[in-house]
Write a protein that holds these residues in place. Structure first.
Motif, PDB file in Angstrom:
ATOM      1  N   ARG A  80       0.831  -1.214   0.000  1.00 54.01           N
ATOM      2  CA  ARG A  80       0.000   0.000   0.000  1.00 54.01           C
ATOM      3  C   ARG A  80       0.860   1.257   0.000  1.00 54.01           C
ATOM      4  O   ARG A  80       0.550   2.228  -0.678  1.00 54.01           O
ATOM      5  CB  ARG A  80      -0.939  -0.006   1.199  1.00 54.01           C
ATOM      6  CG  ARG A  80      -2.118  -0.926   1.026  1.00 54.01           C
ATOM      7  CD  ARG A  80      -3.097  -0.813   2.203  1.00 54.01           C
ATOM      8  NE  ARG A  80      -4.166  -1.772   2.057  1.00 54.01           N
ATOM      9  CZ  ARG A  80      -4.218  -2.945   2.679  1.00 54.01           C
ATOM     10  NH1 ARG A  80      -3.250  -3.291   3.521  1.00 54.01           N
ATOM     11  NH2 ARG A  80      -5.221  -3.759   2.478  1.00 54.01           N
ATOM     12  N   THR A  81       1.956   1.251   0.766  1.00 56.74           N
ATOM     13  CA  THR A  81       2.814   2.442   0.830  1.00 56.74           C
ATOM     14  C   THR A  81       3.619   2.643  -0.446  1.00 56.74           C
ATOM     15  O   THR A  81       4.141   3.722  -0.672  1.00 56.74           O
ATOM     16  CB  THR A  81       3.798   2.380   2.023  1.00 56.74           C
ATOM     17  OG1 THR A  81       4.705   1.309   1.834  1.00 56.74           O
ATOM     18  CG2 THR A  81       3.040   2.240   3.335  1.00 56.74           C
ATOM     19  N   ARG A  82       3.713   1.610  -1.271  1.00 59.49           N
ATOM     20  CA  ARG A  82       4.476   1.704  -2.520  1.00 59.49           C
ATOM     21  C   ARG A  82       3.567   1.797  -3.752  1.00 59.49           C
ATOM     22  O   ARG A  82       4.015   1.630  -4.867  1.00 59.49           O
ATOM     23  CB  ARG A  82       5.421   0.520  -2.635  1.00 59.49           C
ATOM     24  CG  ARG A  82       6.462   0.550  -1.502  1.00 59.49           C
ATOM     25  CD  ARG A  82       7.409  -0.601  -1.615  1.00 59.49           C
ATOM     26  NE  ARG A  82       8.286  -0.432  -2.742  1.00 59.49           N
ATOM     27  CZ  ARG A  82       9.579  -0.148  -2.677  1.00 59.49           C
ATOM     28  NH1 ARG A  82      10.136   0.032  -1.507  1.00 59.49           N
ATOM     29  NH2 ARG A  82      10.307  -0.040  -3.761  1.00 59.49           N
ATOM     30  N   ASP A  83       2.281   2.049  -3.512  1.00 61.30           N
ATOM     31  CA  ASP A  83       1.292   2.203  -4.586  1.00 61.30           C
ATOM     32  C   ASP A  83       1.151   0.979  -5.473  1.00 61.30           C
ATOM     33  O   ASP A  83       0.844   1.091  -6.660  1.00 61.30           O
ATOM     34  CB  ASP A  83       1.581   3.436  -5.455  1.00 61.30           C
ATOM     35  CG  ASP A  83       1.243   4.730  -4.738  1.00 61.30           C
ATOM     36  OD1 ASP A  83       0.364   4.719  -3.860  1.00 61.30           O
ATOM     37  OD2 ASP A  83       1.862   5.747  -5.072  1.00 61.30           O
ATOM     38  N   ARG A  85      -0.854  -1.818  -7.027  1.00 61.78           N
ATOM     39  CA  ARG A  85      -2.299  -1.879  -7.295  1.00 61.78           C
ATOM     40  C   ARG A  85      -2.849  -3.296  -7.372  1.00 61.78           C
ATOM     41  O   ARG A  85      -4.011  -3.516  -7.067  1.00 61.78           O
ATOM     42  CB  ARG A  85      -2.626  -1.176  -8.615  1.00 61.78           C
ATOM     43  CG  ARG A  85      -2.216   0.249  -8.654  1.00 61.78           C
ATOM     44  CD  ARG A  85      -3.172   1.064  -7.881  1.00 61.78           C
ATOM     45  NE  ARG A  85      -2.752   2.462  -7.960  1.00 61.78           N
ATOM     46  CZ  ARG A  85      -3.431   3.421  -7.457  1.00 61.78           C
ATOM     47  NH1 ARG A  85      -4.540   3.185  -6.845  1.00 61.78           N
ATOM     48  NH2 ARG A  85      -2.984   4.645  -7.553  1.00 61.78           N
ATOM     49  N   PRO A 119      -6.310   6.004  -5.441  1.00 63.47           N
ATOM     50  CA  PRO A 119      -5.013   6.456  -4.905  1.00 63.47           C
ATOM     51  C   PRO A 119      -4.748   5.973  -3.499  1.00 63.47           C
ATOM     52  O   PRO A 119      -5.582   6.089  -2.626  1.00 63.47           O
ATOM     53  CB  PRO A 119      -5.080   7.968  -4.972  1.00 63.47           C
ATOM     54  CG  PRO A 119      -6.441   8.344  -5.371  1.00 63.47           C
ATOM     55  CD  PRO A 119      -7.212   7.103  -5.729  1.00 63.47           C
ATOM     56  N   LEU A 120      -3.564   5.426  -3.351  1.00 58.76           N
ATOM     57  CA  LEU A 120      -3.170   4.867  -2.060  1.00 58.76           C
ATOM     58  C   LEU A 120      -2.472   5.891  -1.189  1.00 58.76           C
ATOM     59  O   LEU A 120      -2.553   5.839   0.014  1.00 58.76           O
ATOM     60  CB  LEU A 120      -2.267   3.666  -2.282  1.00 58.76           C
ATOM     61  CG  LEU A 120      -2.897   2.530  -3.076  1.00 58.76           C
ATOM     62  CD1 LEU A 120      -1.880   1.457  -3.367  1.00 58.76           C
ATOM     63  CD2 LEU A 120      -4.066   1.947  -2.306  1.00 58.76           C
ATOM     64  N   ARG A 121      -1.771   6.796  -1.792  1.00 60.10           N
ATOM     65  CA  ARG A 121      -1.051   7.822  -1.012  1.00 60.10           C
ATOM     66  C   ARG A 121      -1.849   9.104  -1.038  1.00 60.10           C
ATOM     67  O   ARG A 121      -2.513   9.426  -1.996  1.00 60.10           O
ATOM     68  CB  ARG A 121       0.328   8.098  -1.611  1.00 60.10           C
ATOM     69  CG  ARG A 121       1.246   6.924  -1.511  1.00 60.10           C
ATOM     70  CD  ARG A 121       2.602   7.316  -2.033  1.00 60.10           C
ATOM     71  NE  ARG A 121       3.455   6.139  -2.082  1.00 60.10           N
ATOM     72  CZ  ARG A 121       4.650   6.149  -2.593  1.00 60.10           C
ATOM     73  NH1 ARG A 121       5.154   7.238  -3.107  1.00 60.10           N
ATOM     74  NH2 ARG A 121       5.366   5.055  -2.615  1.00 60.10           N
TER      75      ARG A 121
END
Length: 122
Positions: A80-83, A85, A119-121
């Motif tokens: 999740r922190t590295r996007d 998908r 978007p994760l971030r």
């Protein structure tokens, strides 16, 4: 408290052994050919040395119930922190229930899939 910690290069041999024992042997039956293990350990050791590299593995700190879930949840947190998908693990039959409980779905291939929403971030 998480039972998992980020694997280090010192964990490489055990991770290769576990991968073979838990995953490969469950698909193909016991394999006594360990000739590829030294090269796999060397490669994994090198890749785990880079904290910003594209490989992350997690190992349980304790042998107790729930350590597999803890390791997978730690990996999902890193993804999740590295996007990341889409995740397509090749789960063993014994591990499929764990992945299903975390939101993965069976695909036509011999794998499962999890898609993180947009978007994760922030």
């Amino acid at each position: 408290m998480s039972l998992a910690r980020r694997a280090t290069s010192a964990d490489a041999a055990e991770l290769v052994r576990l991968r073979r024992q838990v995953m490969l042997d469950s698909y193909h039956g016991p394999d006594t050919d360990t000739g590829r293990h030294p090269a796999a350990v060397t490669t994994l050791r090198e890749r785990l040395t880079d904290p910003d590299g594209d490989l992350a593995a997690f190992a349980p700190d304790l042998r107790s119930r729930g350590h597999s879930r803890s390791c997978v949840e730690a990996l999902l947190g890193r993804y999740r922190t590295r996007d990341v998908r889409v995740i397509d693990p090749h789960a063993s039959p014994d591990g499929e229930a764990l992945y299903t409980s975390l939101g993965f779905a069976r695909t036509p291939d011999p794998s499962m899939r999890l898609r993180f929403p947009g978007p994760l971030r922030s």
